[in-house]
Design a protein around this motif. Structure first.
Motif, mmCIF file in Angstrom:
data_model
loop_
_atom_site.group_PDB
_atom_site.id
_atom_site.type_symbol
_atom_site.label_atom_id
_atom_site.label_comp_id
_atom_site.label_asym_id
_atom_site.label_seq_id
_atom_site.Cartn_x
_atom_site.Cartn_y
_atom_site.Cartn_z
ATOM 1 N N ALA A 225 0.834 -1.205 0.000
ATOM 2 C CA ALA A 225 0.000 0.000 0.000
ATOM 3 C C ALA A 225 0.871 1.258 0.000
ATOM 4 O O ALA A 225 2.042 1.226 0.374
ATOM 5 N N CYS B 28 2.295 2.450 -5.412
ATOM 6 C CA CYS B 28 0.893 2.057 -5.322
ATOM 7 C C CYS B 28 0.086 3.199 -4.730
ATOM 8 O O CYS B 28 0.453 3.766 -3.700
ATOM 9 N N ALA B 29 -1.024 3.527 -5.375
ATOM 10 C CA ALA B 29 -1.847 4.639 -4.915
ATOM 11 C C ALA B 29 -2.763 4.251 -3.760
ATOM 12 O O ALA B 29 -3.421 5.114 -3.173
ATOM 13 N N GLU B 30 -2.797 2.975 -3.416
ATOM 14 C CA GLU B 30 -3.683 2.495 -2.353
ATOM 15 C C GLU B 30 -3.466 3.259 -1.058
ATOM 16 O O GLU B 30 -2.348 3.342 -0.554
ATOM 17 N N GLY B 31 -4.516 3.769 -0.508
ATOM 18 C CA GLY B 31 -4.401 4.512 0.732
ATOM 19 C C GLY B 31 -4.227 3.611 1.944
ATOM 20 O O GLY B 31 -4.440 2.400 1.887
ATOM 21 N N HIS C 192 -8.648 8.117 -6.323
ATOM 22 C CA HIS C 192 -8.853 6.886 -5.557
ATOM 23 C C HIS C 192 -9.374 7.201 -4.149
ATOM 24 O O HIS C 192 -10.323 6.574 -3.652
ATOM 25 N N GLU C 193 -8.763 8.177 -3.510
ATOM 26 C CA GLU C 193 -9.222 8.568 -2.179
ATOM 27 C C GLU C 193 -10.621 9.169 -2.239
ATOM 28 O O GLU C 193 -11.479 8.892 -1.397
ATOM 29 N N ARG D 279 -11.540 5.058 -1.712
ATOM 30 C CA ARG D 279 -10.487 4.042 -1.789
ATOM 31 C C ARG D 279 -10.922 2.788 -2.514
ATOM 32 O O ARG D 279 -10.728 1.671 -2.030
ATOM 33 N N LEU E 95 -8.796 0.887 -7.726
ATOM 34 C CA LEU E 95 -7.404 0.782 -8.179
ATOM 35 C C LEU E 95 -7.149 -0.532 -8.901
ATOM 36 O O LEU E 95 -7.585 -1.590 -8.448
ATOM 37 N N ASP F 127 1.484 6.860 -10.588
ATOM 38 C CA ASP F 127 1.102 6.062 -9.420
ATOM 39 C C ASP F 127 0.335 4.801 -9.795
ATOM 40 O O ASP F 127 0.116 3.949 -8.940
#
Lengths: 223, 223, 223, 223, 223, 223
Positions: B90, B134-137, C28-29, C33, C36, C168
């Motif tokens: 992440a 990775c853009a995953e928060g 994404h946020e 979330r 992705l 990203d």
């Protein structure tokens, strides 16, 4: 048995360079879609393109001794191709060996293992395709062989085979087939230039390649 | 138990910077080929080079809460080193945290996980070595620790150890050994410069390193 | 059953472009979330950023026939999104197809497989996110479908969904949610700008986000 | 060019079976540590052990047509060895093809791709070493070749070479070297039996192999 | 510097065996969710379960010399734990070394590399957890160390630490904490037995753990 | 938004069980080669075979809270299918949750993450297909959803879809298509039984499938 084969045949230098200019994708297609190394072989920086004659190295894992032996066998226009006998990502090659290669007229390295000093290698414009970048050092304990047939990244490579490499990866052309492949590759390039113009003008591949009928026969439905 | 160790010893800043200039491959060799992080730790863009003092972070998977805690502990010249307690790719870190780091004098991030906003990070010249982009928060739910010993990418890292990182990867030097390693690294650099000149002039490694006799003893055959 | 769906709904072009400018991490946020694609989907070169409407392709492994079919369905501002029905890293797409795409107003490609001619694609400024770079050619033997829902790199993508991609990675926004997500993304951007200034001035995230109390409640100890 | 080579030479059946009994580790050592296939080639169930003569197959990705062609070339004691021309984990082989193989006297399959019906294959006692288990079906569209040299899992395999496979993996022995390798393998086995007894009695390898002096010379310290 | 540390402290044998009986998941939880080795460390066959005291080995890649050195240091109830200094999947260990281990009272091997002779090892009931199975042989050229702290599969392991391993993987317990962890693990087991009965009777975890209120507070909606 | 959908439609139980008996390879083929989950989804032990109705779970990484929520929704014959919102190999599920599942009549678990207590699960005959085995614990901090559409291992799965799983992997059948697929699968089985007999008698696939003519047309040469 560890051997160094000293006199190997090479393809014609003009043919080798011609293949290099055609690039990997074209050469690979021109020779019937064979000879590609696995796609995990990546350039350490972008924009490199080489055509060169292979000096092959079979080396022990994490042992770069044979690289020193091989460089003596390098002639102007040669490229080193190294496969370890057991998988290793250690850094077999760095800026000192590259300096030695350039002094001998060598033009690059293909290695199914790791390299280091990549910033220096980039500044030297020394082309390398590798499986890994790794600063891990190697030892000089175990013999290997130079200029024997090897399997590198899934492809059989004989000494004197032609290596073509660019941002798309690495391809090997058999020495005896090099001239014929070049002819086909150049023909393919000419043809592609023609296609490029038609596609750029808006013509569809569907029409240019006459695909519509066969698609319909196979049963494609438009809804 | 979640703890933040506030006062940690650091190596001498001149030593830290000296090690950074020597680079990963040289430092790794100079300290006896130890301290490398796994080669999957890659710079998010090319050309970065740092020497810095580690502020370590043990964080929960997909939870970047401890990064905020750690930044308060950062002094000028420090680098954050984060290892998740369970594998995670992440994006723990982005341009806001980098802004905060730069405001505190922090010089980079080593993270066995993911980062995001990499275009912004590149424009900020903020150096990062990571396992993934990775853009995953992430969340802020679970405590971790700051400035405790961690294992990051296969290497043990104590707070205050020296981190050296460049395009070849990441290496850790124990704080107590930093000065000694720098001496050895500088000696190695001097020696390499000498070797580079000889190799550039065409001398072979085979001769420069006196390898021929030992190769023959081991049984290498030239054919 | 192989079908080509010809008329698909698209989101508003201004919304699509607005999402593209916000970038993957923000979008994404902003949408909670989700959306992705897997982080192994990487840009073939750095610095690309797109917002575009998806034309989806379900293709047989190592078979790029449907790409030709799909390009006919592309309108200005569309991006192709291809998922093979069985994993493949073959090079489905190169400079000729990119030429055709650009002639039609297409703006890029997302492909859970390989591409080739990456140097040409970079020179053409044609954006591609892929799982691999590979010169391996493909065949044109097996039908697939165009503009059907697909799963690409772990994400469900419907034709007409909005694709946002940058350094990203890649994110998908449902067509029906695009406008709402844009509003939230822009709000988020405004908020981040404010935070960036405070962090740049040296304020800590610990204070800005009021984290200290909750950290203490959870039991974080400072030693 | 797609060819089927119909008459290939095979090693002596007694030699082949003898090698099979020695097992992979012993045979690999006996022939000078060469010939191993990559360790991702795994048995689909435990306890299988074969020595067999290779019928090789070069097949298109996700296309099992050539398996049907190859089975006609199988004689009693043969094993199929398949390498796809582009990586694929699709399920090329299942219980029907195994039934056909057994009817022809074939004794197993080595495949750098996937297989399916593994429960049935286990019940049939049909030995398979593969890179993957996958129910994904294949097509019958593209020609390949049978009984040509192939590179499978990193090893060059010629038709008629001897394949030895067990729980440790897969090893290839050149047909012309098979008899000599068997002699060495049997000698090695005898020697190992002697060593096993000494070690079982409590003697240390350090003493049995006279390692102490060389360890001391290299600088090993006991503290 | 290569050293063999000869006298190391061990935990109490009853504690070690008690931890082994609790198993990896329980012990890992009981000590606060730490100490797990990476999940790529797998048993070479199912059903093994050990608790043992670690004799650690830091070895060169593809070099098993130090295993012979280490076995002399093994006492009844010890387990070898080997980490290579550079990644390697070669087969460091086989049935001869296992025979020697059993003769010394050693009870198993944890190795972040490969092993071979796995069928023999299974027949000997010799427990091994490894990263790979590979018949590739190793050399005896480079020194390493025995009974020094190592990082194995991402975990720091000191000589004399307790290793717990079963089908779920491998966990390390610090020697000084072993007794305390055992107490907690046994308490956990008792508690789990109670929970198991309630769940088996049909009671829901939602009720048994009183989760409903907190789920509602967090905003979970039932529709 | 976190939701639990309480009333979902299920396929007919006899159809579900019928599909389970046909097995993955047959069902996958019968529905036109779609619906397979990625081949990294493996059974934790051999010989399991299930047909069941999916209760889906979208869960946070390393957070198994939603498993407890989902079990309340399980009816006799259901199987849990869990996909994390970010990749995780942590051990979400063990013997306690399996006990609860069995008490509710649940018949298994498909999880694109890790499980633990695999020895206990095997003794309970509780079927699990997972991406990893890992003892790493999880937290209960973040909400997810139950019985919403998810993407698991590359396949879209709706609540109430039919899951078929065996040693070949995992396949999903849309609820609305289940009956039709079963009819086709049974027809396919009958046909295969006929083919099996002919192949067992020595007839070649080349003849049984009339392949010789088409092979010749495509240009296959026998030499």
């Amino acid at each position: 048995m560890a051997v160094v084969v000293q006199n190997i045949a090479r393809a014609d230098q003009a043919v080798i360079e011609g293949l290099g200019k055609c690039g990997v994708a074209t050469v690979h297609e021109a020779q019937g879609r064979k000879g590609l190394l696995a796609s995990y072989m990546r350039p350490i920086y972008s924009g490199m393109r080489v055509g060169a004659s292979a000096v092959t190295i079979s080396a022990a894992p994490c042992d770069n001794w044979m690289l020193h032996v091989a460089i003596e066998q390098v002639r102007r226009g040669d490229i080193l191709v190294l496969a370890p006998t057991s998988p290793s990502d250690a850094g077999y090659f760095g800026d000192l060996l590259a300096t030695s290669m350039q002094a001998r007229g060598g033009v690059g390295l293909i290695i199914e293992a790791g390299v280091r000093d990549v910033r220096d290698l980039a500044e030297m414009n020394f082309p390398v395709w590798s499986r890994a970048v790794c600063a891990e050092g190697t030892v000089k304990e175990t013999l290997g062989s130079v200029n024997v047939p090897i399997v590198c990244a899934g492809a059989l490579i004989n000494p004197g085979d032609v290596i073509v490499a660019d941002d798309d990866g690495v391809c090997v052309v058999r020495r005896a087939e090099a001239e014929d492949v070049l002819v086909k590759a150049l023909a393919r390039e000419a043809l592609e230039e023609e296609k490029r113009k038609r596609l750029a003008s808006g013509e569809l591949g569907l029409d240019m390649y006459n695909m519509r009928e066969r698609l319909a026969e196979k049963g494609l439905k438009y809804v």
